[in-house]
Design an enzyme around this catalytic site. Structure first.
Site, short mmCIF file in Angstrom:
data_model
loop_
_atom_site.label_atom_id
_atom_site.label_comp_id
_atom_site.label_asym_id
_atom_site.label_seq_id
_atom_site.Cartn_x
_atom_site.Cartn_y
_atom_site.Cartn_z
N ALA A 123 0.82 -1.22 0.00
CA ALA A 123 0.00 0.00 0.00
C ALA A 123 0.85 1.27 0.00
CB ALA A 123 -0.92 -0.01 1.21
N ASN A 191 1.75 -2.11 8.23
CA ASN A 191 2.77 -2.94 7.59
C ASN A 191 3.62 -2.09 6.65
OD1 ASN A 191 2.24 -5.83 8.39
ND2 ASN A 191 0.20 -5.18 7.80
N HIS A 221 -0.52 8.14 3.54
CA HIS A 221 0.84 7.96 4.06
C HIS A 221 1.75 9.00 3.40
CE1 HIS A 221 -0.63 4.11 5.48
NE2 HIS A 221 -0.91 3.74 4.25
N1 NAI Z 1 2.07 -4.67 3.25
C1 NAI Z 1 1.06 -3.87 2.98
O1 NAI Z 1 1.21 -2.84 2.32
C2 NAI Z 1 -0.30 -4.21 3.48
C3 NAI Z 1 -0.50 -5.33 4.24
N2 NAI Z 1 -1.75 -5.69 4.65
C4 NAI Z 1 -1.87 -6.90 5.47
O2 NAI Z 1 -2.20 -8.00 4.63
C5 NAI Z 1 -2.94 -8.97 5.38
C6 NAI Z 1 -4.21 -9.35 4.61
O3 NAI Z 1 -5.02 -8.20 4.45
P1 NAI Z 1 -6.55 -8.30 3.99
O4 NAI Z 1 -6.67 -9.18 2.80
O5 NAI Z 1 -7.06 -6.92 3.90
O6 NAI Z 1 -7.18 -9.01 5.27
P2 NAI Z 1 -8.61 -9.72 5.38
O7 NAI Z 1 -8.93 -9.70 6.83
O8 NAI Z 1 -9.58 -9.12 4.43
O9 NAI Z 1 -8.31 -11.21 4.91
C7 NAI Z 1 -7.56 -12.14 5.65
C8 NAI Z 1 -8.11 -13.52 5.32
O10 NAI Z 1 -7.31 -14.52 5.95
C9 NAI Z 1 -8.19 -15.57 6.36
N3 NAI Z 1 -7.58 -16.44 7.36
C10 NAI Z 1 -7.60 -16.34 8.71
N4 NAI Z 1 -6.97 -17.38 9.27
C11 NAI Z 1 -6.55 -18.17 8.26
C12 NAI Z 1 -5.86 -19.41 8.20
N5 NAI Z 1 -5.46 -20.06 9.31
N6 NAI Z 1 -5.57 -19.95 6.98
C13 NAI Z 1 -5.95 -19.31 5.85
N7 NAI Z 1 -6.65 -18.13 5.85
C14 NAI Z 1 -6.92 -17.58 7.04
C15 NAI Z 1 -9.41 -14.81 6.89
O11 NAI Z 1 -10.54 -15.66 6.98
C16 NAI Z 1 -9.56 -13.73 5.83
O12 NAI Z 1 -10.36 -14.15 4.75
C17 NAI Z 1 -3.20 -8.34 6.74
O13 NAI Z 1 -2.27 -8.81 7.69
C18 NAI Z 1 -2.97 -6.87 6.50
O14 NAI Z 1 -2.57 -6.16 7.66
C19 NAI Z 1 -2.84 -4.96 4.29
C20 NAI Z 1 -2.70 -3.83 3.55
C21 NAI Z 1 -1.41 -3.32 3.13
O1 OAA Z 2 -3.62 0.04 3.22
C1 OAA Z 2 -2.90 0.80 3.90
O2 OAA Z 2 -2.99 2.03 3.81
C2 OAA Z 2 -1.83 0.28 4.79
C3 OAA Z 2 -2.11 -0.88 5.58
O3 OAA Z 2 -3.22 -1.29 5.80
C4 OAA Z 2 -0.96 -1.57 6.16
O4 OAA Z 2 0.14 -1.04 6.12
O5 OAA Z 2 -1.15 -2.69 6.68
#
Ligand code: NAI
Ligand code: OAA
Length: 269
Positions: A123, A191, A221
């Site tokens: 992101a 993150n 951000h």
């Molecule tokens: N690096 C970056 O820029 C960003 C990182 N993230 C991170 O990415 C991750 C995913 O984000 P989203 O898709 O928005 O979250 P989300 O909450 O929409 O999806 C997570 C999914 O994982 C599933 N899950 C839970 N336990 C599980 C298991 N044991 N095995 C398989 N699946 C399981 C949930 O049921 C859910 O469907 C989060 O940790 C979030 O903080 C999000 C946005 C930006």
């Molecule tokens: O989507 C964003 O702005 C950032 C975010 O959630 C993350 O860093 O996990």
């Protein structure tokens, strides 16, 4: 062209977008070979509705199905996703990169077995320039994040301090500290700060201010980097996905990174 077999861990906001794109064949050099989900019945129904024919498997079985796993699940299960793949000398693209900081042994595992942890820009923006500047000397990296209060709800730091996001009526600075401290207090929200720190000068020298701001509708951000090669001032305003904590661009960043894996022309560092 080489084909990379991809497994997706977590069919949430990021995982579903990604699964649909790979399964439609729109990313040359990739094929979706497995997914893992918490709620198998729900995942099965979603895959059927999308016409995606792929097995739902246990995380421990990913190495038998895939060359690269994309972790887009809650931070708490990062070990279950990374350990089998890295032990098998394979690759994991990690979205919950904040969870890597207290687990340096995962990086060691990648080193020992010839695997790789890939942290996509996600992101954020500008990690190309920050990694380039890090080849010289970076003096400072500072980030300021503003999110609508509902995009911060549930963060352990807020629970610990008893801060109620429903009560926030004007822009409020709720946290100021290092990327490492922020990752601990806001594991599902910043993150991006950890990705920035890994690209630049590390989680203990990268600082972040987090604002709960009811005047914004996007996850904003801003980054300031001072180095001996360039001064960077960067900003991004992310439109939230169906998960208010996660910007829509995150899944697109993963898709762009996957497209580069086997592309004949590769743009950007
Ligand atoms: N690096 C970056 O820029 C960003 C990182 N993230 C991170 O990415 C991750 C995913 O984000 P989203 O898709 O928005 O979250 P989300 O909450 O929409 O999806 C997570 C999914 O994982 C599933 N899950 C839970 N336990 C599980 C298991 N044991 N095995 C398989 N699946 C399981 C949930 O049921 C859910 O469907 C989060 O940790 C979030 O903080 C999000 C946005 C930006
Ligand atoms: O989507 C964003 O702005 C950032 C975010 O959630 C993350 O860093 O996990």
């Amino acid at each position: 062209m080489t084909t990379t077999r991809i497994a997706i861990a977590g069919l949430g906001a990021i995982g579903r977008t990604l699964a649909a794109r790979i399964a439609r064949g729109t990313i040359p050099g990739t094929v979706l070979t497995a997914v893992a989900a918490r709620d198998e019945a729900k995942a099965k129904a979603w895959l059927a509705a999308e016409g995606i024919d792929v097995p739902i498997v246990a995380l421990a079985d990913f190495p038998a199905h895939a060359d690269l796993a994309v972790e887009c699940a809650p931070a708490a299960i990062i070990e279950e996703i990374c350990t089998p793949m890295l032990t098998a000398g394979k690759k994991v693209m990690v979205l919950s990169c904040g969870a890597l900081l207290p687990r340096p042994h995962l990086m060691e595992l990648a080193k020992t077995h010839g695997g790789q942890i890939i942290v996509p820009t996600g992101a954020l923006l500008g990690l190309d320039a920050v990694t380039a500047a890090a080849e010289g000397t970076i003096h400072s990296v500072r980030m300021i994040t503003r999110k609508p209060p509902k995009g911060l709800v549930g963060a352990p730091y807020l629970v610990e301090k008893g801060l109620d996001m429903d009560a926030v009526k004007e822009p409020t600075l709720i946290f100021s500290g290092t990327a490492r401290e922020a990752a601990k207090g806001f594991p599902a929200n910043v993150n991006v700060a950890v990705a920035l720190s890994l690209a630049g000068i590390g989680p203990d020298r990268t600082t972040i201010d987090i604002w709960a701001d009811p005047t914004v509708t996007r996850n904003c951000h801003a980054i300031e980097v001072d180095s001996d090669s360039a001064k960077l001032s960067l900003a991004i305003e992310n439109i939230p996905s169906e998960n208010p904590k996660t910007g829509r661009i995150t899944a697109l960043s993963v898709i762009a990174a996957l497209r580069k894996l086997n592309a004949p022309v590769r743009v950007g560092t």
